[in-house]
Design an enzyme around this catalytic site. Structure first.
Site, PDB file in Angstrom:
ATOM      1  CG  ASN A   7      -1.872   1.095   1.316  1.00  0.00           C
ATOM      2  OD1 ASN A   7      -1.865   1.979   0.453  1.00  0.00           O
ATOM      3  ND2 ASN A   7      -2.709   1.096   2.336  1.00  0.00           N
ATOM      4  NE  ARG A  91      -6.374   1.314  -0.099  1.00  0.00           N
ATOM      5  CZ  ARG A  91      -6.724   1.878   1.027  1.00  0.00           C
ATOM      6  NH1 ARG A  91      -5.893   1.928   2.015  1.00  0.00           N
ATOM      7  NH2 ARG A  91      -7.928   2.368   1.169  1.00  0.00           N
ATOM      8  CG  HIS A 180     -12.874   3.520   2.931  1.00  0.00           C
ATOM      9  ND1 HIS A 180     -13.551   4.584   3.506  1.00  0.00           N
ATOM     10  CD2 HIS A 180     -11.561   3.735   3.169  1.00  0.00           C
ATOM     11  CE1 HIS A 180     -12.671   5.405   4.054  1.00  0.00           C
ATOM     12  NE2 HIS A 180     -11.453   4.913   3.866  1.00  0.00           N
ATOM     13  CG  LEU A 209     -17.498   4.700  11.513  1.00  0.00           C
ATOM     14  CD1 LEU A 209     -18.298   4.838  12.803  1.00  0.00           C
ATOM     15  CD2 LEU A 209     -17.964   5.741  10.485  1.00  0.00           C
ATOM     16  CG  ASN A 211      -7.315   9.859  10.199  1.00  0.00           C
ATOM     17  OD1 ASN A 211      -7.984  10.629  10.904  1.00  0.00           O
ATOM     18  ND2 ASN A 211      -6.186  10.206   9.634  1.00  0.00           N
ATOM     19  N   GLY A 212     -10.083   8.225   7.780  1.00  0.00           N
ATOM     20  CA  GLY A 212     -11.030   8.504   6.704  1.00  0.00           C
ATOM     21  C   GLY A 212     -12.273   7.679   7.001  1.00  0.00           C
ATOM     22  NE  ARG A 241      -9.609  12.675   3.589  1.00  0.00           N
ATOM     23  CZ  ARG A 241      -9.619  11.364   3.376  1.00  0.00           C
ATOM     24  NH1 ARG A 241     -10.754  10.735   3.126  1.00  0.00           N
ATOM     25  NH2 ARG A 241      -8.508  10.682   3.398  1.00  0.00           N
ATOM     26  CG  ASP A 283      -6.272   9.667  17.929  1.00  0.00           C
ATOM     27  OD1 ASP A 283      -7.174   9.101  18.581  1.00  0.00           O
ATOM     28  OD2 ASP A 283      -5.213   9.109  17.591  1.00  0.00           O
ATOM     29  NE  ARG A 285      -6.418   6.226  19.739  1.00  0.00           N
ATOM     30  CZ  ARG A 285      -5.522   5.534  19.044  1.00  0.00           C
ATOM     31  NH1 ARG A 285      -5.144   4.353  19.467  1.00  0.00           N
ATOM     32  NH2 ARG A 285      -4.991   6.008  17.949  1.00  0.00           N
ATOM     33  CD  GLU A 385      -8.971  -0.980   3.933  1.00  0.00           C
ATOM     34  OE1 GLU A 385      -8.088  -0.589   4.716  1.00  0.00           O
ATOM     35  OE2 GLU A 385      -9.755  -0.218   3.351  1.00  0.00           O
TER      36      GLU A 385
HETATM   37  P1  AMP Z   1      -7.812   3.874  11.121  1.00  0.00           P
HETATM   38  O1  AMP Z   1      -7.707   4.959  10.097  1.00  0.00           O
HETATM   39  O2  AMP Z   1      -8.743   2.769  10.738  1.00  0.00           O
HETATM   40  O3  AMP Z   1      -6.475   3.375  11.600  1.00  0.00           O
HETATM   41  O4  AMP Z   1      -8.495   4.542  12.414  1.00  0.00           O
HETATM   42  C1  AMP Z   1      -7.881   5.601  13.104  1.00  0.00           C
HETATM   43  C2  AMP Z   1      -8.892   6.180  14.078  1.00  0.00           C
HETATM   44  O5  AMP Z   1      -9.311   5.149  15.019  1.00  0.00           O
HETATM   45  C3  AMP Z   1      -8.323   7.325  14.936  1.00  0.00           C
HETATM   46  O6  AMP Z   1      -9.272   8.381  14.995  1.00  0.00           O
HETATM   47  C4  AMP Z   1      -8.197   6.678  16.299  1.00  0.00           C
HETATM   48  O7  AMP Z   1      -8.362   7.618  17.320  1.00  0.00           O
HETATM   49  C5  AMP Z   1      -9.372   5.726  16.301  1.00  0.00           C
HETATM   50  N1  AMP Z   1      -9.276   4.752  17.383  1.00  0.00           N
HETATM   51  C6  AMP Z   1      -8.402   3.743  17.527  1.00  0.00           C
HETATM   52  N2  AMP Z   1      -8.601   3.118  18.717  1.00  0.00           N
HETATM   53  C7  AMP Z   1      -9.631   3.756  19.328  1.00  0.00           C
HETATM   54  C8  AMP Z   1     -10.314   3.605  20.574  1.00  0.00           C
HETATM   55  N3  AMP Z   1      -9.988   2.667  21.436  1.00  0.00           N
HETATM   56  N4  AMP Z   1     -11.340   4.460  20.854  1.00  0.00           N
HETATM   57  C9  AMP Z   1     -11.681   5.422  19.988  1.00  0.00           C
HETATM   58  N5  AMP Z   1     -11.073   5.627  18.806  1.00  0.00           N
HETATM   59  C10 AMP Z   1     -10.063   4.800  18.468  1.00  0.00           C
END
Ligand code: AMP
Length: 403
Positions: A7, A91, A180, A209, A211-212, A241, A283, A285, A385
């Protein structure tokens, strides 16, 4: 057979090597800061601790050479000879209307793929660079392109045409493509398997759900609508975004602040969404932490985020004329019980009932989080993926399809 999945981004290459008989991931890692000072390779063999190494990595070709070298290395490697890599799966973000399924990379196909750079100038050039690098680094090994857009190619025209002058579609192919696709395809299939019903009999909404973020209506196994559009900017609110907004805002702001095209693009893609509203972070979290600390802008960002997902759930249930399953996936969807709870709250009228404890316990694993009596089943399913790419690559090799 072992399949290497790549990727490639502008300055990074993520990789995973799979043993296809068992679908086990033998090693994975990432090369970052390609073409910059301080390039780094993080590598994790399945049976040993992660290692981090620095190297001078000028371009994607050198990056792939380094990936192959570390896969072969006596200390950190997982293979003994290059020839063990039977294929490379890539990808590729945008397949346009030309590539509606995964295909073997050929010189003719690359000519067509280059023509699509216009549609995805931020992504496809790096994917193409990665394919060329794999050709150089692993001569004679077949390459297979797997497209993020392909799963959405059966959408009906009334879902993919924008209410703009139709000539723009004819002239510039301006339409909804959706992204996606690999994960929407994967988790909708898994949902059917987990529920013990063929996907072809189900109406499923899949919420990717991360980052994108995007959400898709999957009716009888076919993506009939999806929230990302001509680009991955449309639809849900995301980490950085904006998702859906009134397009006149852009024109207004370009006038008021004399924004250039580049600045407007940066505002919409990088400075909006969770980070733009909260002023804290992209983020989830950190948003949740600050919300728990009583920070109002974090609560507003969280409320907007979950409200917008909820609106799409309603819209897509209406579009399909019903709903059997709702799936949460990717970083936020897999891990955040708070987001899943907020999205589904108030949807009991649609037959969606969450089991509070099941929902709280679901983190990074496949779980049905609805109550036994819930008419609509709600699931959390981790995204994978890379495995989808590897499985598609294997299928293409076995079929010998060149698209
Ligand atoms: P990804 O793009 O699929 O890697 O997802 C990234 C997103 O997942 C970021 O916004 C992270 O904050 C969120 N994320 C990962 N672990 C958690 C968690 N335990 N609680 C809330 N959001 C999370």
């Amino acid at each position: 057979m072992k399949i290497l999945v790549l990727n490639c981004g502008s300055s990074s290459v993520k990789y995973q090597l799979f043993e296809m008989e068992t679908q086990a991931c033998l090693a994975k890692g990432m090369v970052s800061r390609i073409g910059m000072s301080g390039a780094v390779i993080q590598h994790k063999p399945h049976d040993r601790p992660e290692v981090t190494m620095s190297a001078e990595i000028l371009d994607h070709t050198v990056a792939i050479e380094n990936v192959v070298a570390i896969l072969l290395s006596p200390n950190h490697g997982v293979i003994k000879d290059k020839s063990e890599i039977g294929a490379v799966g890539h990808r590729v973000v945008h397949g346009g209307e030309r590539f509606t399924a995964s295909c073997l990379v050929t010189p003719e196909m690359m000519i067509e793929l280059r023509k699509l750079i216009e549609l995805a100038p931020l992504h496809n050039p790096h994917n193409i660079r990665g394919i060329n690098a794999a050709f150089n680094g692993l001569p004679g090994v077949p390459n297979i392109a797997v497209f993020d857009t392909a799963f959405h190619h059966k959408m009906p025209d009334y879902a993919y045409i924008y209410p703009l002058p139709y000539i723009l579609y004819k002239k510039y192919r301006i339409r909804r493509y959706g992204f996606h696709g690999m994960n929407h395809h994967f988790v909708s299939k898994r949902a059917g398997e987990i529920l013990g019903k063929p996907r072809e009999e189900l109406k499923i909404i899949t919420a990717h759900l991360g980052n994108g973020a995007s959400i898709t209506a999957v009716d009888k196994g076919i993506s009939v609508d999806t929230s990302m559009g001509f680009t991955p900017l449309e639809g849900l609110m995301m980490g950085t975004r904006c998702g859906d907004i009134d397009p006149a805002i852009i024109l207004h702001m370009m006038g008021r602040e004399e924004l250039s095209l580049h600045e407007a693009n940066t505002m919409l893609n990088k400075h909006s969404g969770l980070v733009g509203v909260s002023g804290i972070s992209s983020d989830m979290r950190e948003i949740q932490e600050e919300m728990d600390n009583g920070v109002k802008s974090a609560k507003l960002a969280f409320d907007m985020y979950t409200y917008r997902v909820k609106k799409y759930v309603g819209a897509y249930a209406a579009a399909m004329g019903g709903l059997d399953a709702l799936v949460f996936s990717a970083g936020i969807g897999e891990n955040s019980w708070q987001v899943r709870e907020a999205v589904t709250k108030g949807l009991e009228f649609m037959g969606i009932h969450i089991d509070v404890e099941r929902n709280k316990s679901a983190r990074g694993k496949e779980v049905v989080i609805s109550t036994d009596a819930s008419k609509v089943k709600v699931l959390a399913i981790p995204a994978n993926e890379e495995l989808v790419i590897a499985a598609d690559a294997l299928e293409i090799l076995q079929k010998g399809s060149t698209n």
